[in-house]
Each structure stands twice: as structure tokens, then as C-alpha cells.
Design a protein around this motif. Sequence first.
Motif, PDB file in Angstrom:
ATOM      1  N   LYS A   1     -29.312 -36.744  -6.889  1.00  0.00           N
ATOM      2  CA  LYS A   1     -28.134 -36.449  -7.713  1.00  0.00           C
ATOM      3  C   LYS A   1     -26.976 -35.835  -6.937  1.00  0.00           C
TER       4      LYS A   1
ATOM      5  N   GLN B   1     -20.460 -44.503 -12.418  1.00  0.00           N
ATOM      6  CA  GLN B   1     -19.438 -44.316 -11.390  1.00  0.00           C
ATOM      7  C   GLN B   1     -18.217 -45.151 -11.744  1.00  0.00           C
TER       8      GLN B   1
ATOM      9  N   ARG C   1     -30.213 -44.813 -11.074  1.00  0.00           N
ATOM     10  CA  ARG C   1     -29.976 -43.949  -9.919  1.00  0.00           C
ATOM     11  C   ARG C   1     -31.012 -44.238  -8.839  1.00  0.00           C
TER      12      ARG C   1
ATOM     13  N   ASP D   1     -32.244 -51.878  -9.898  1.00  0.00           N
ATOM     14  CA  ASP D   1     -31.237 -50.850 -10.150  1.00  0.00           C
ATOM     15  C   ASP D   1     -29.994 -51.433 -10.818  1.00  0.00           C
TER      16      ASP D   1
ATOM     17  N   SER E   1     -20.132 -39.324  -3.667  1.00  0.00           N
ATOM     18  CA  SER E   1     -19.713 -40.600  -4.263  1.00  0.00           C
ATOM     19  C   SER E   1     -18.937 -41.415  -3.232  1.00  0.00           C
TER      20      SER E   1
ATOM     21  N   THR F   1     -35.639 -38.414 -10.368  1.00  0.00           N
ATOM     22  CA  THR F   1     -34.408 -37.654 -10.091  1.00  0.00           C
ATOM     23  C   THR F   1     -34.007 -36.716 -11.224  1.00  0.00           C
TER      24      THR F   1
ATOM     25  N   PHE G   1     -27.049 -43.740 -13.452  1.00  0.00           N
ATOM     26  CA  PHE G   1     -25.943 -43.406 -12.552  1.00  0.00           C
ATOM     27  C   PHE G   1     -24.689 -44.065 -13.104  1.00  0.00           C
TER      28      PHE G   1
END
Length: 182
Positions: A59, A39, A55, A87, A63, A32, A37
Motif C-alpha cells: 500500500k 489510480q 493491488r 490483476d 504512485s 495487503t 487499487f
Amino acid sequence: MTRALDLFFSLIGLIAGLPVLLVLFIIGLFDTGSPIFRQERVGRNQQPFTLVKFRTMSKDTASVASHLASTSSITKFGHFLRRTKLDELPQLWNVLIGEMSLVGPRPGLFNQQELTAAREKHGVYNLRPGITGLAQVNEIDMSTPEKLAEVDAEMIRTMSLKNYFKYIFMTVAGKGSGDRVK
């Protein structure tokens, strides 16, 4: 007691897992271009914190909660990371610094008002959010907010050292599939 265990296991996991984390990071760069990632999520006492993960989606993905995202957003490497739950490894950092626990309710997004209200009603925010828990090993995700909040509350009521290790073992052994993606 669980905070001490969280500190110990997250530190050991980050140190022992460093080679794996580096390999996944490098592969993610090719996948990616941006392997980490970040958040903002709802934490303990509804305080915001920044969750870190590898991630798994392109991208430009909006969200939103996983169950609202499109499967086409998930990269090939992302499918592998989700299936193996790798992940989630960077969240050991969130655990180490005290924003999360290894076991607790999965942290939601601030735009998930129905989930936030249900969890508030059930007193779920009195606990640190976790990487895994009762809902995750039983494949209950954020697409059913009231049910999720009820199961989270049940987990909190029945939390013991035995259950703490049970949920971790079940997750490592592959029980539960994570959040569904449509």
C-alpha cells in the motif's frame, strides 16, 4: 461496433467472473489489507478517470509507472496476479461504464509527460484506453514512451474486428508480460 462488444463482454465477464473476483478480493485482503487499487489515469481526449485493478504492490508504494517501481514492492500474491494478468479483471468495470475499451492503448499516468506528449502527437487520445492492445502483446511498455506511442498509433490505424479479437485472444493465451518492474 467495438463499444457494443465492450459492453457485452465486460458485462458477461463481470457476471461470470464474479466468483473469481470475490476469491481474489478475499485473498487480497489477507495479502495487503486493501485488495483494490484505484489510480487516476489519462483517458480519452486526455480526460482523467479512475482505473481500478487488484493491488499487486504494498500500500505504501509510490504512485509511479510500473517500470519505475521497485520489484520489492510487489507482494507474493501480486506476482501471481501480474503473471496471470488477473490483476486487470476489475478494469472490466471501467470498460462497462465507458471509460475504457477491452482493446486500446494502456492508460498512462498524468505525471508521464513524455508519454503524454508522444501520444498526443500521434493522435492516440482520440480512442478510449484499453486493457490490452498491440503494444501489450508485443511486450512494449511505458518505459519506451515514443515507441509505445508509435505502436499505439499503428494499432489505431489498423484496428479491425479481426484485430480486436486477435489482441484479446493473444492476451488471454498469455502473450506479453505486462509492464516491467525494475
